[in-house]
Design an enzyme around this catalytic site. Structure first.
Site, PDB file in Angstrom:
ATOM      1  N   HIS A   1      49.124  34.855  37.961  1.00  0.00           N
ATOM      2  CA  HIS A   1      49.860  34.616  39.209  1.00  0.00           C
ATOM      3  C   HIS A   1      51.203  33.964  38.935  1.00  0.00           C
ATOM      4  O   HIS A   1      51.683  33.151  39.732  1.00  0.00           O
ATOM      5  CB  HIS A   1      49.032  33.781  40.201  1.00  0.00           C
ATOM      6  CG  HIS A   1      48.007  34.609  40.924  1.00  0.00           C
ATOM      7  ND1 HIS A   1      48.316  35.389  42.006  1.00  0.00           N
ATOM      8  CD2 HIS A   1      46.687  34.803  40.690  1.00  0.00           C
ATOM      9  CE1 HIS A   1      47.229  36.024  42.430  1.00  0.00           C
ATOM     10  NE2 HIS A   1      46.221  35.689  41.637  1.00  0.00           N
TER      11      HIS A   1
ATOM     12  N   GLY B   1      38.801  48.667  41.649  1.00  0.00           N
ATOM     13  CA  GLY B   1      38.647  47.420  42.393  1.00  0.00           C
ATOM     14  C   GLY B   1      38.142  46.272  41.540  1.00  0.00           C
ATOM     15  O   GLY B   1      37.601  45.296  42.048  1.00  0.00           O
TER      16      GLY B   1
ATOM     17  N   LEU C   1      41.170  45.359  36.846  1.00  0.00           N
ATOM     18  CA  LEU C   1      41.627  45.833  35.528  1.00  0.00           C
ATOM     19  C   LEU C   1      42.800  46.807  35.709  1.00  0.00           C
ATOM     20  O   LEU C   1      43.107  47.607  34.829  1.00  0.00           O
ATOM     21  CB  LEU C   1      40.479  46.498  34.757  1.00  0.00           C
ATOM     22  CG  LEU C   1      39.277  45.595  34.451  1.00  0.00           C
ATOM     23  CD1 LEU C   1      38.195  46.361  33.706  1.00  0.00           C
ATOM     24  CD2 LEU C   1      39.694  44.358  33.642  1.00  0.00           C
ATOM     25  N   SER C   2      43.416  46.754  36.871  1.00  0.00           N
ATOM     26  CA  SER C   2      44.635  47.522  37.150  1.00  0.00           C
ATOM     27  C   SER C   2      44.460  49.018  37.224  1.00  0.00           C
ATOM     28  O   SER C   2      45.277  49.771  36.703  1.00  0.00           O
ATOM     29  CB  SER C   2      45.716  47.223  36.101  1.00  0.00           C
ATOM     30  OG  SER C   2      46.254  45.990  36.340  1.00  0.00           O
ATOM     31  N   SER C   3      43.400  49.467  37.903  1.00  0.00           N
ATOM     32  CA  SER C   3      43.278  50.914  38.078  1.00  0.00           C
ATOM     33  C   SER C   3      44.430  51.434  38.935  1.00  0.00           C
ATOM     34  O   SER C   3      44.884  52.562  38.745  1.00  0.00           O
ATOM     35  CB  SER C   3      41.926  51.290  38.669  1.00  0.00           C
ATOM     36  OG  SER C   3      41.713  50.590  39.859  1.00  0.00           O
ATOM     37  N   SER C   4      44.945  50.610  39.852  1.00  0.00           N
ATOM     38  CA  SER C   4      46.054  51.112  40.680  1.00  0.00           C
ATOM     39  C   SER C   4      47.333  51.266  39.853  1.00  0.00           C
ATOM     40  O   SER C   4      48.017  52.293  39.946  1.00  0.00           O
ATOM     41  CB  SER C   4      46.287  50.205  41.896  1.00  0.00           C
ATOM     42  OG  SER C   4      46.416  48.876  41.509  1.00  0.00           O
TER      43      SER C   4
ATOM     44  N   GLU D   1      54.410  50.052  44.483  1.00  0.00           N
ATOM     45  CA  GLU D   1      53.286  49.202  44.920  1.00  0.00           C
ATOM     46  C   GLU D   1      53.773  48.184  45.974  1.00  0.00           C
ATOM     47  O   GLU D   1      53.099  47.949  46.971  1.00  0.00           O
ATOM     48  CB  GLU D   1      52.691  48.481  43.698  1.00  0.00           C
ATOM     49  CG  GLU D   1      51.563  47.547  44.031  1.00  0.00           C
ATOM     50  CD  GLU D   1      50.178  48.069  43.669  1.00  0.00           C
ATOM     51  OE1 GLU D   1      50.075  48.944  42.802  1.00  0.00           O
ATOM     52  OE2 GLU D   1      49.211  47.579  44.257  1.00  0.00           O
TER      53      GLU D   1
ATOM     54  N   ASP E   1      51.224  44.269  35.637  1.00  0.00           N
ATOM     55  CA  ASP E   1      50.225  45.324  35.437  1.00  0.00           C
ATOM     56  C   ASP E   1      50.883  46.634  35.013  1.00  0.00           C
ATOM     57  O   ASP E   1      50.449  47.294  34.065  1.00  0.00           O
ATOM     58  CB  ASP E   1      49.425  45.559  36.725  1.00  0.00           C
ATOM     59  CG  ASP E   1      48.701  44.309  37.173  1.00  0.00           C
ATOM     60  OD1 ASP E   1      48.627  43.357  36.378  1.00  0.00           O
ATOM     61  OD2 ASP E   1      48.223  44.289  38.315  1.00  0.00           O
TER      62      ASP E   1
ATOM     63  N   TYR F   1      46.444  37.892  48.394  1.00  0.00           N
ATOM     64  CA  TYR F   1      47.460  37.942  47.331  1.00  0.00           C
ATOM     65  C   TYR F   1      48.840  37.680  47.925  1.00  0.00           C
ATOM     66  O   TYR F   1      49.604  36.844  47.431  1.00  0.00           O
ATOM     67  CB  TYR F   1      47.410  39.320  46.647  1.00  0.00           C
ATOM     68  CG  TYR F   1      48.343  39.431  45.473  1.00  0.00           C
ATOM     69  CD1 TYR F   1      47.893  39.184  44.177  1.00  0.00           C
ATOM     70  CD2 TYR F   1      49.680  39.745  45.639  1.00  0.00           C
ATOM     71  CE1 TYR F   1      48.742  39.266  43.097  1.00  0.00           C
ATOM     72  CE2 TYR F   1      50.543  39.829  44.571  1.00  0.00           C
ATOM     73  CZ  TYR F   1      50.072  39.600  43.298  1.00  0.00           C
ATOM     74  OH  TYR F   1      50.931  39.675  42.234  1.00  0.00           O
TER      75      TYR F   1
HETATM   76  C1  GLA Z   1      47.619  41.328  40.207  1.00  0.00           C
HETATM   77  C2  GLA Z   1      49.083  41.750  40.345  1.00  0.00           C
HETATM   78  C3  GLA Z   1      49.923  41.248  39.177  1.00  0.00           C
HETATM   79  C4  GLA Z   1      49.697  39.758  38.921  1.00  0.00           C
HETATM   80  C5  GLA Z   1      48.216  39.428  38.879  1.00  0.00           C
HETATM   81  C6  GLA Z   1      47.969  37.945  38.804  1.00  0.00           C
HETATM   82  O1  GLA Z   1      47.036  41.973  39.119  1.00  0.00           O
HETATM   83  O2  GLA Z   1      49.198  43.149  40.446  1.00  0.00           O
HETATM   84  O3  GLA Z   1      51.288  41.531  39.421  1.00  0.00           O
HETATM   85  O4  GLA Z   1      50.372  38.977  39.864  1.00  0.00           O
HETATM   86  O5  GLA Z   1      47.528  39.923  40.030  1.00  0.00           O
HETATM   87  O6  GLA Z   1      48.461  37.424  37.627  1.00  0.00           O
END
Ligand code: GLA
Length: 364
Positions: free
Chosen positions: A17, A105, A108-111, A143, A155, A205
């Protein structure tokens, strides 16, 4: 002719964050991710198909497209296509098949993976050299503006520029970056998935982002800082609202922990790094308040296992995944004990597995 591409998921080792606060982050791409198969079409349409999501959608390239919740995951490729067109890039009519072994979800950044993959494969058809830093920033913007999540660039950057066996040290204020080799030797990187449905994640978020912006606004009355991560701990006394001060204290101290982590990792001092991971989790729990029972149980029970050097949540929080650095001899014990305690505390079954650090987006 069919062409195949791959974009990985990512974990963030530390620096949570703070990407949207101009901080330093240390993400790493994984070897699991999303595979995309591209096939040209002769009409003016794009077909988006996913066996994993059991969902297909066809869009007409002549149409003006907007975000629509009923489009589900196809909003990500649709956002990319819309923005590429807006910026004057050639978008070829095609069918794209996505197949994922990345739990959706799960933080792990699937988006980010689907965004970067879509943009990469469409641009590959007409552009000989894609600037990956530009690509990451382009996907972040989609995004932010199309999907409506006010995320930072971490990400998309990790998915685009990951490198096997390395973490990326990224300065989110300047986009300067370098690679830090991760040599785990007798240890391994575990991903622990809470499998908690993450319903309110986007609004929570954006709320944290707004609180960080408010902290920066207050500090800028008396100082010339451009990003919250430039503030010092004593400066935060100027923030009278307790919640905003707690958020800012996490941001500033987390940035310091990344610097300490990089020093430790350069000497391959995994014990110190593990302690910093634990401190990071505590700060995300107590100051930034983005963890919750599920992530706290996984991280804190993990930390108690002998052979576990450190454990913390990774990504946005509010569910999703935690990571741990664990001695290979202790993996089975951790899986068993943490899995059992997690079930007792939450009623849910978690999933714990070993992960490897892989490359960023690529042609297969
Ligand atoms: C999500 C966001 C990132 C980052 C993290 C927290 O994954 O997409 O940009 O802010 O939360 O570190």
């Amino acid at each position: 002719m069919m062409k195949k591409y791959f974009a990985p998921g990512r974990v963030n080792l530390i620096g949570e964050h703070i990407d949207y606060n101009g901080g330093l982050v240390l993400p790493a791409a994984l070897t699991i991710g999303i595979m995309g198969t591209f096939k040209k079409r002769d009409d003016n349409k794009i077909g988006l198909h996913s066996a994993t999501h059991n969902f297909s959608k066809e869009i007409d390239l002549a149409d003006e497209l907007v975000y629509d919740a009923s489009n589900e995951w196809t909003n990500y490729p649709i956002g990319i296509i819309t923005q590429l067109k807006k910026e004057g890039h050639f978008v070829p009519p095609c069918d794209i098949h996505f197949e994922s072994n990345l739990p959706g979800g799960s933080a792990l950044s699937s988006s980010a993976a689907i965004e970067v993959l879509t943009a990469f494969m469409l641009l590959q058809q007409s552009e000989s050299k894609i600037d990956l830093v530009w690509l990451a920033d382009f996907c972040r913007m989609v995004e932010n503006d199309f999907i409506g999540v006010k995320c930072g660039i971490m990400d998309q950057f990790a998915v685009a520029l990951g490198k096997a066996d390395n973490a990326i040290l990224l300065n989110c204020a300047t986009l300067e970056h370098s690679y830090i080799p991760i040599e785990l030797n007798d240890y391994c990187l575990l991903v622990m998935n809470t499998k908690k449905p993450r319903s309110l994640i986007h609004s929570k978020y954006n709320e944290r982002k707004a609180e960080s912006d408010e902290a920066l606004r207050i500090l800028q009355v008396t100082s010339g800082i451009k990003n919250l991560c430039e503030a010092t701990v004593p400066q935060l006394d100027a923030i009278k609202d307790e919640i905003i001060r707690k958020r800012a204290l996490h941001v500033v101290t987390e940035n310091l922990r990344v610097k300490e982590s990089v020093k430790a990792l350069r000497f391959n001092d995994l014990s110190t790094f593990g302690r910093l991971m634990n401190a990071s989790h505590a700060s995300l729990k107590n100051l930034y308040e983005v963890t919750g029972l599920e992530l706290d149980t996984l991280a804190e029970e993990g930390q108690k296992i002998k052979g576990c050097l450190g454990a913390r949540m990774t990504g946005g929080g509010f569910g999703g995944c935690a990571i741990a650095i664990v001695h290979k001899d202790s993996v089975e014990e951790l899986k068993h004990i943490v899995g059992w305690k997690y079930k007792r505390a939450t009623g849910l079954d978690c999933e714990i597995y070993e992960s490897e650090i892989g490359d960023g987006v690529k042609t297969m």
